[in-house]
Write a protein that holds these residues in place. Structure first.
Motif, mmCIF file in Angstrom:
data_model
loop_
_atom_site.group_PDB
_atom_site.id
_atom_site.type_symbol
_atom_site.label_atom_id
_atom_site.label_comp_id
_atom_site.label_asym_id
_atom_site.label_seq_id
_atom_site.Cartn_x
_atom_site.Cartn_y
_atom_site.Cartn_z
ATOM 1 N N TRP A 64 4.182 1.604 -0.753
ATOM 2 C CA TRP A 64 5.051 1.696 -1.933
ATOM 3 C C TRP A 64 4.226 2.018 -3.187
ATOM 4 C CZ3 TRP A 64 10.235 1.308 -3.301
ATOM 5 C CH2 TRP A 64 11.145 1.035 -2.275
ATOM 6 N N GLY A 65 2.972 1.571 -3.215
ATOM 7 C CA GLY A 65 2.161 1.757 -4.414
ATOM 8 C C GLY A 65 2.542 0.792 -5.516
ATOM 9 N N TYR A 92 10.358 12.692 0.053
ATOM 10 C CA TYR A 92 8.980 12.224 0.212
ATOM 11 C C TYR A 92 8.053 13.368 0.622
ATOM 12 C CZ TYR A 92 5.018 9.849 2.437
ATOM 13 O OH TYR A 92 3.761 9.454 2.805
ATOM 14 N N GLN A 110 4.536 7.442 -5.114
ATOM 15 C CA GLN A 110 4.171 6.100 -5.576
ATOM 16 C C GLN A 110 4.336 5.967 -7.101
ATOM 17 O OE1 GLN A 110 0.188 5.508 -3.943
ATOM 18 N NE2 GLN A 110 1.067 4.208 -2.336
ATOM 19 N N TRP A 123 11.594 -4.545 -2.298
ATOM 20 C CA TRP A 123 11.325 -3.491 -3.281
ATOM 21 C C TRP A 123 12.612 -2.810 -3.721
ATOM 22 C CZ3 TRP A 123 7.620 -5.106 0.051
ATOM 23 C CH2 TRP A 123 6.319 -5.218 -0.423
ATOM 24 N N ASN A 177 7.919 5.577 -7.651
ATOM 25 C CA ASN A 177 8.343 4.220 -7.292
ATOM 26 C C ASN A 177 8.108 3.242 -8.437
ATOM 27 O OD1 ASN A 177 9.097 5.096 -4.768
ATOM 28 N ND2 ASN A 177 7.242 4.385 -3.745
ATOM 29 N N TYR A 233 10.034 3.527 4.264
ATOM 30 C CA TYR A 233 8.812 2.732 4.199
ATOM 31 C C TYR A 233 8.610 1.880 5.443
ATOM 32 C CZ TYR A 233 7.974 4.706 -0.295
ATOM 33 O OH TYR A 233 7.714 5.627 -1.290
ATOM 34 N N GLU A 255 1.201 10.389 -3.188
ATOM 35 C CA GLU A 255 0.731 9.807 -4.433
ATOM 36 C C GLU A 255 1.771 9.904 -5.544
ATOM 37 O OE1 GLU A 255 -3.017 11.519 -5.412
ATOM 38 O OE2 GLU A 255 -4.073 10.579 -3.717
ATOM 39 N N ASP A 288 0.821 -1.212 0.000
ATOM 40 C CA ASP A 288 0.000 0.000 0.000
ATOM 41 C C ASP A 288 0.857 1.265 0.000
ATOM 42 O OD1 ASP A 288 -2.308 -1.486 -0.003
ATOM 43 O OD2 ASP A 288 -2.629 -1.360 2.165
#
Length: 411
Positions: free
Chosen positions: A227-228, A365, A374, A279, A377, A298, A371, A225
């Motif tokens: 990290w998207g 960040y 993400q 990730w 990412n 994260y 958003e 969620d």
């Protein structure tokens, strides 16, 4: 006549006299038995010509000790706890130590440890002496990079160290008892597939294994969620309860092949951090600061959901460490690296890099926003290898902001 009090906490007394300590640490099941033979030689010029003598010594004893006793060749040596609340005892000699004379006594105590994981620190306060470590053969022993001798005897190994090994840094000793390996498994349904999680653990640590299994099943969806990006790691994720030798001195280690080594003593923060590396490995980051900065960011964002108090403590700790050490090290993140194996002599600089990379990635960040971060990412995971120039290009194109000065300040 007057009596002079020798004290381990006042440097002058240690400089004027000689204190030799020969110690033996013997590992047992759930306990380390410590024996110290201490010799004080009075070389204090102020006590020459029968002007005075020494009759006691203050000596440190760890706060978690038990069964403390002391004696010399003839009888018990009396002792009492330091009155100022310090972790030392006052040992009263059975004879007066005049100038040029020596007095020897022995103290013994136990330190309780985990039945499987015997972890303790050797710290010696003396001018000379030796340290011996006795470990049964059914234990695996991990030592930092210090000089020592080793002799294999029947059913045990004996390690010997010189006094110089402990003058600057305490020596951490990690001994792990050899027991059968068990496995606990669970299938977790993630965004685009199921992942089989297996926790390999030492027999007797079932509660630890179940806790790690449950927290991994909880934290992986939360990491997706924040990290998207769907979990990019192996469909079979193995988490091994490991010794400090297997984690190379660190609390945890993600090998990037679907296997994570985790110390039995590691907490939630370490587990989430190592899961986050699933990730960062997929991003093919070329710089260490990206791997560790993103893993810590994260971890913090997940902890904000599961344990806000611990998340704020983590953020405060890392930011405070950066502020404290920036003047001392002032190293650009592109040049930051860590040794293959963690050791206490380099711990300050290693910690500085972790804290500085967290502060930098956290600042990015905050400026980019949740958003858009993400979206960045997803781009990082599909861009192949990512170096610093690739990173700033992606962040600026996604955010529409200029980050040149910020990168110049940190990277």
């Amino acid at each position: 006549m007057f009596c002079v009090l020798a004290t381990s906490t006042a440097c002058a007394e240690w400089e004027q006299n000689e204190v030799e300590v020969n110690s033996v640490y013997e590992v047992g099941s759930g306990v380390v038995h410590v024996t110290k033979e201490i010799t004080l030689t009075n070389k204090d010029e102020n006590t020459r010509y029968w002007q005075g003598f020494y009759s006691s010594l203050n000596y440190p004893v760890p706060p978690d000790h038990s069964n403390l006793c002391s004696y010399d060749d003839s009888s018990e040596v009396k002792f009492k706890k330091g009155e100022d609340g310090g972790d030392y005892y006052i040992f009263t000699f059975n004879e007066d130590v005049w100038y040029g004379d020596s007095y020897t006594f022995t103290l013994e105590y136990d330190v309780r440890t985990d039945p499987i994981y015997t972890t303790f620190t050797i710290t010696e306060q003396s001018d000379s002496g030796t340290v011996g470590l006795i470990v049964p053969d059914n234990y695996e022993t991990c030592l930092e990079d210090v000089d020592y001798g080793k002799e294999n005897l029947q059913n045990r190994a004996v390690y010997t160290f010189g006094n110089s090994s402990f003058q600057e840094f305490p020596l951490r000793i990690d001994c792990v008892k050899t027991v059968d390996i068990m496995v606990a498994s669970e299938v977790v349904s993630l965004e685009d597939r199921n992942v089989n999680i297996s926790v390999e653990y030492r027999k007797g640590n079932d509660e630890w294994a179940q806790d790690v299994l449950e927290k991994t099943a909880t934290n992986l969806p939360l990491l997706e969620d924040v990290w998207g990006v769907p979990f990019p790691g192996n469909s079979n994720l193995i988490i091994r309860e490991s010794s400090i030798a297997e984690t190379k001195g660190y609390d945890g280690f993600n090998y990037g092949n679907g296997t994570i080594s985790l110390l039995h003593s590691a907490g939630d923060r370490v587990l989430i951090h190592e899961l986050s590396h699933s990730w960062t490995h997929a991003c093919n980051f070329e710089q260490l600061w990206m791997h560790e900065g993103y893993a810590n960011l994260y971890t913090f964002l997940v902890l904000k959901q599961t344990n806000p108090k611990k998340a704020l403590a983590m953020k405060s700790e890392l930011e405070g460490d950066y502020d404290k050490k920036e003047h001392q090290f002032a190293q650009a993140l592109d040049g930051w690296s860590i040794p293959d194996e963690y050791n206490s002599s380099s711990s300050e600089k290693i910690g500085y890099g972790y804290s500085k990379s967290f502060v930098f990635v956290s600042d990015i960040y905050e400026k980019v926003g949740f958003e858009r971060m993400q979206i960045a990412n997803m781009k990082l995971l599909t861009d192949g290898s990512v170096d610093t120039s690739d990173h700033i290009s992606i962040i600026e194109s996604i955010s529409g902001k200029d980050f040149d000065q910020m990168y110049a300040n940190f990277v």
